[in-house]
Design a protein around this motif. Structure first.
Motif, PDB file in Angstrom:
ATOM      1  N   ASN A  59       0.833  -1.208   0.000  1.00 17.52           N
ATOM      2  CA  ASN A  59       0.000   0.000   0.000  1.00 17.52           C
ATOM      3  C   ASN A  59       0.868   1.258   0.000  1.00 17.52           C
ATOM      4  O   ASN A  59       0.543   2.245  -0.676  1.00 17.52           O
ATOM      5  N   LYS A  60       1.960   1.234   0.732  1.00 14.31           N
ATOM      6  CA  LYS A  60       2.893   2.361   0.728  1.00 14.31           C
ATOM      7  C   LYS A  60       3.480   2.541  -0.679  1.00 14.31           C
ATOM      8  O   LYS A  60       3.646   3.665  -1.155  1.00 14.31           O
ATOM      9  N   ALA A  61       3.779   1.428  -1.330  1.00 16.80           N
ATOM     10  CA  ALA A  61       4.302   1.475  -2.693  1.00 16.80           C
ATOM     11  C   ALA A  61       3.272   2.084  -3.645  1.00 16.80           C
ATOM     12  O   ALA A  61       3.616   2.919  -4.485  1.00 16.80           O
ATOM     13  N   LYS A  62       2.024   1.691  -3.502  1.00 12.19           N
ATOM     14  CA  LYS A  62       0.966   2.250  -4.354  1.00 12.19           C
ATOM     15  C   LYS A  62       0.826   3.745  -4.120  1.00 12.19           C
ATOM     16  O   LYS A  62       0.643   4.517  -5.080  1.00 12.19           O
ATOM     17  N   ASP A  63       0.907   4.179  -2.876  1.00 13.47           N
ATOM     18  CA  ASP A  63       0.846   5.611  -2.581  1.00 13.47           C
ATOM     19  C   ASP A  63       2.005   6.347  -3.242  1.00 13.47           C
ATOM     20  O   ASP A  63       1.837   7.448  -3.774  1.00 13.47           O
ATOM     21  N   ALA A  64       3.191   5.755  -3.224  1.00 13.04           N
ATOM     22  CA  ALA A  64       4.359   6.367  -3.851  1.00 13.04           C
ATOM     23  C   ALA A  64       4.191   6.440  -5.370  1.00 13.04           C
ATOM     24  O   ALA A  64       4.595   7.422  -5.996  1.00 13.04           O
ATOM     25  N   ILE A  65       3.592   5.415  -5.958  1.00 20.27           N
ATOM     26  CA  ILE A  65       3.340   5.427  -7.407  1.00 20.27           C
ATOM     27  C   ILE A  65       2.356   6.540  -7.750  1.00 20.27           C
ATOM     28  O   ILE A  65       2.561   7.303  -8.706  1.00 20.27           O
ATOM     29  N   ILE A  79       8.694   6.795 -15.427  1.00 18.02           N
ATOM     30  CA  ILE A  79       8.631   5.334 -15.325  1.00 18.02           C
ATOM     31  C   ILE A  79       7.210   4.869 -15.043  1.00 18.02           C
ATOM     32  O   ILE A  79       6.681   3.984 -15.720  1.00 18.02           O
ATOM     33  N   VAL A  80       6.587   5.470 -14.015  1.00 18.37           N
ATOM     34  CA  VAL A  80       5.248   5.015 -13.641  1.00 18.37           C
ATOM     35  C   VAL A  80       4.205   5.444 -14.667  1.00 18.37           C
ATOM     36  O   VAL A  80       3.241   4.711 -14.913  1.00 18.37           O
ATOM     37  N   THR A  81       4.407   6.601 -15.287  1.00 23.40           N
ATOM     38  CA  THR A  81       3.472   7.050 -16.325  1.00 23.40           C
ATOM     39  C   THR A  81       3.508   6.110 -17.519  1.00 23.40           C
ATOM     40  O   THR A  81       2.457   5.710 -18.039  1.00 23.40           O
ATOM     41  N   TYR A  82       4.712   5.729 -17.950  1.00 20.69           N
ATOM     42  CA  TYR A  82       4.809   4.802 -19.076  1.00 20.69           C
ATOM     43  C   TYR A  82       4.151   3.465 -18.744  1.00 20.69           C
ATOM     44  O   TYR A  82       3.443   2.884 -19.580  1.00 20.69           O
ATOM     45  N   PHE A  83       4.383   2.952 -17.537  1.00 22.08           N
ATOM     46  CA  PHE A  83       3.801   1.686 -17.120  1.00 22.08           C
ATOM     47  C   PHE A  83       2.276   1.722 -17.247  1.00 22.08           C
ATOM     48  O   PHE A  83       1.652   0.801 -17.776  1.00 22.08           O
ATOM     49  N   TYR A 116      -5.577  -1.210  -8.947  1.00 24.06           N
ATOM     50  CA  TYR A 116      -5.697  -2.559  -9.511  1.00 24.06           C
ATOM     51  C   TYR A 116      -4.407  -3.368  -9.358  1.00 24.06           C
ATOM     52  O   TYR A 116      -4.410  -4.581  -9.600  1.00 24.06           O
ATOM     53  N   LEU A 117      -3.314  -2.715  -8.989  1.00 22.32           N
ATOM     54  CA  LEU A 117      -2.058  -3.433  -8.810  1.00 22.32           C
ATOM     55  C   LEU A 117      -2.143  -4.354  -7.599  1.00 22.32           C
ATOM     56  O   LEU A 117      -2.713  -3.994  -6.571  1.00 22.32           O
ATOM     57  N   LYS A 118      -1.552  -5.519  -7.739  1.00 23.70           N
ATOM     58  CA  LYS A 118      -1.548  -6.515  -6.669  1.00 23.70           C
ATOM     59  C   LYS A 118      -0.106  -6.929  -6.389  1.00 23.70           C
ATOM     60  O   LYS A 118       0.734  -6.977  -7.294  1.00 23.70           O
ATOM     61  N   LEU A 119       0.155  -7.273  -5.151  1.00 21.14           N
ATOM     62  CA  LEU A 119       1.466  -7.766  -4.763  1.00 21.14           C
ATOM     63  C   LEU A 119       1.664  -9.155  -5.360  1.00 21.14           C
ATOM     64  O   LEU A 119       0.900 -10.077  -5.073  1.00 21.14           O
ATOM     65  N   MET A 150       5.790  -3.339 -11.773  1.00 25.74           N
ATOM     66  CA  MET A 150       6.323  -2.190 -11.044  1.00 25.74           C
ATOM     67  C   MET A 150       7.094  -2.816  -9.894  1.00 25.74           C
ATOM     68  O   MET A 150       6.535  -3.595  -9.115  1.00 25.74           O
ATOM     69  N   VAL A 151       8.368  -2.518  -9.809  1.00 27.85           N
ATOM     70  CA  VAL A 151       9.228  -3.102  -8.788  1.00 27.85           C
ATOM     71  C   VAL A 151       9.650  -1.995  -7.830  1.00 27.85           C
ATOM     72  O   VAL A 151      10.214  -0.988  -8.255  1.00 27.85           O
ATOM     73  N   ILE A 152       9.360  -2.204  -6.556  1.00 28.19           N
ATOM     74  CA  ILE A 152       9.626  -1.197  -5.545  1.00 28.19           C
ATOM     75  C   ILE A 152      10.621  -1.779  -4.545  1.00 28.19           C
ATOM     76  O   ILE A 152      10.436  -2.879  -4.023  1.00 28.19           O
ATOM     77  N   TYR A 153      11.665  -1.019  -4.272  1.00 28.87           N
ATOM     78  CA  TYR A 153      12.713  -1.424  -3.354  1.00 28.87           C
ATOM     79  C   TYR A 153      12.587  -0.636  -2.053  1.00 28.87           C
ATOM     80  O   TYR A 153      12.505   0.593  -2.077  1.00 28.87           O
ATOM     81  N   PHE A 154      12.591  -1.360  -0.938  1.00 36.42           N
ATOM     82  CA  PHE A 154      12.529  -0.771   0.390  1.00 36.42           C
ATOM     83  C   PHE A 154      13.825  -1.038   1.141  1.00 36.42           C
ATOM     84  O   PHE A 154      14.422  -2.106   0.989  1.00 36.42           O
ATOM     85  N   ASP A 155      14.195  -0.079   1.993  1.00 38.62           N
ATOM     86  CA  ASP A 155      15.345  -0.298   2.865  1.00 38.62           C
ATOM     87  C   ASP A 155      14.884  -0.872   4.199  1.00 38.62           C
ATOM     88  O   ASP A 155      13.692  -1.149   4.392  1.00 38.62           O
ATOM     89  N   LEU A 156      15.806  -1.023   5.123  1.00 44.94           N
ATOM     90  CA  LEU A 156      15.491  -1.606   6.419  1.00 44.94           C
ATOM     91  C   LEU A 156      14.538  -0.742   7.252  1.00 44.94           C
ATOM     92  O   LEU A 156      13.911  -1.239   8.189  1.00 44.94           O
ATOM     93  N   ASN A 157      14.437   0.540   6.908  1.00 48.25           N
ATOM     94  CA  ASN A 157      13.539   1.457   7.619  1.00 48.25           C
ATOM     95  C   ASN A 157      12.168   1.553   6.959  1.00 48.25           C
ATOM     96  O   ASN A 157      11.403   2.476   7.249  1.00 48.25           O
ATOM     97  N   LYS A 158      11.894   0.649   6.023  1.00 48.03           N
ATOM     98  CA  LYS A 158      10.628   0.606   5.295  1.00 48.03           C
ATOM     99  C   LYS A 158      10.420   1.844   4.420  1.00 48.03           C
ATOM    100  O   LYS A 158       9.296   2.252   4.161  1.00 48.03           O
ATOM    101  N   GLU A 159      11.533   2.413   3.986  1.00 47.46           N
ATOM    102  CA  GLU A 159      11.503   3.571   3.091  1.00 47.46           C
ATOM    103  C   GLU A 159      11.829   3.116   1.677  1.00 47.46           C
ATOM    104  O   GLU A 159      12.728   2.295   1.471  1.00 47.46           O
ATOM    105  N   ILE A 160      11.128   3.672   0.721  1.00 46.87           N
ATOM    106  CA  ILE A 160      11.353   3.334  -0.689  1.00 46.87           C
ATOM    107  C   ILE A 160      12.606   4.048  -1.167  1.00 46.87           C
ATOM    108  O   ILE A 160      12.764   5.257  -0.965  1.00 46.87           O
ATOM    109  N   PHE A 161      13.501   3.293  -1.818  1.00 43.56           N
ATOM    110  CA  PHE A 161      14.682   3.948  -2.390  1.00 43.56           C
ATOM    111  C   PHE A 161      14.783   3.759  -3.898  1.00 43.56           C
ATOM    112  O   PHE A 161      15.659   4.342  -4.534  1.00 43.56           O
ATOM    113  N   CYS A 162      13.862   3.008  -4.485  1.00 38.92           N
ATOM    114  CA  CYS A 162      13.859   2.856  -5.936  1.00 38.92           C
ATOM    115  C   CYS A 162      12.515   2.312  -6.407  1.00 38.92           C
ATOM    116  O   CYS A 162      11.936   1.427  -5.766  1.00 38.92           O
TER     117      CYS A 162
END
Length: 167
Positions: A59-65, A79-83, A116-119, A150-162
């Protein structure tokens, strides 16, 4: 070893990669962990903690998108617009209709499509650039119809870095 996780009872072999499908774990997504991490009990404890909140991370990833779609200055906007554009405007009409059941895809806003995106996959690895443990979430509209992710990368602090688009 047993994964310290509330949502599944899972045993793994230290030093061996974990790669499981939903029918093997009862999880609604693929679960994988790089072999380098399975030998490290502290890293695996973090895997268990993050796995317990995988849907919250999605859900955090979807909010970021959605935020990237709304902000033309975002590093991820193109990136997200093209997707979204690809799945709404460039696939054939039958495919688009299957991806967004009950909707007229031509009338969907990109931000609406995000819902509509699903994990599809939750994984952990050592990031090649930072040499730190990272978590990867693959989001897909429907992996049986499209292999675009859509591939979302999180760090150890649950923050998106890519955020990236892969197929």
């Amino acid at each position: 070893m047993k994964l310290n996780c509330k949502r599944i009872d899972f045993t793994y072999a230290p030093g061996e990669e974990i790669f499981t499908f939903p029918e093997d774990t009862g999880l609604p997504f693929i679960f994988d962990v790089e072999e380098k991490l399975t030998s490290n009990s502290a890293a695996m404890d973090v895997v268990g903690d993050m796995l317990d909140v995988a849907e919250e991370l999605a859900n955090k990833a979807k909010d970021a998108i959605k935020a990237a779609l709304a902000d033309e200055n975002s590093a991820y906007h193109d990136i997200v617009t093209y997707f979204m554009q690809f799945h709404r405007d460039e696939v054939d009409p039958d495919t688009a209709a299957a991806l967004f059941p009950g909707m007229d895809p031509a009338k969907l806003f990109y931000a609406e499509m995000v819902d509509y995106l699903k994990l599809n996959r939750f994984g952990s690895c050592v990031d090649g650039e930072t040499d730190q443990q990272a978590f990867i979430l693959d989001l897909s509209f429907n992996p049986e119809i499209t292999d675009e992710l859509m591939v979302i990368y999180f760090d150890l602090n649950k923050e998106i870095f890519c955020i990236t688009h892969e197929s």
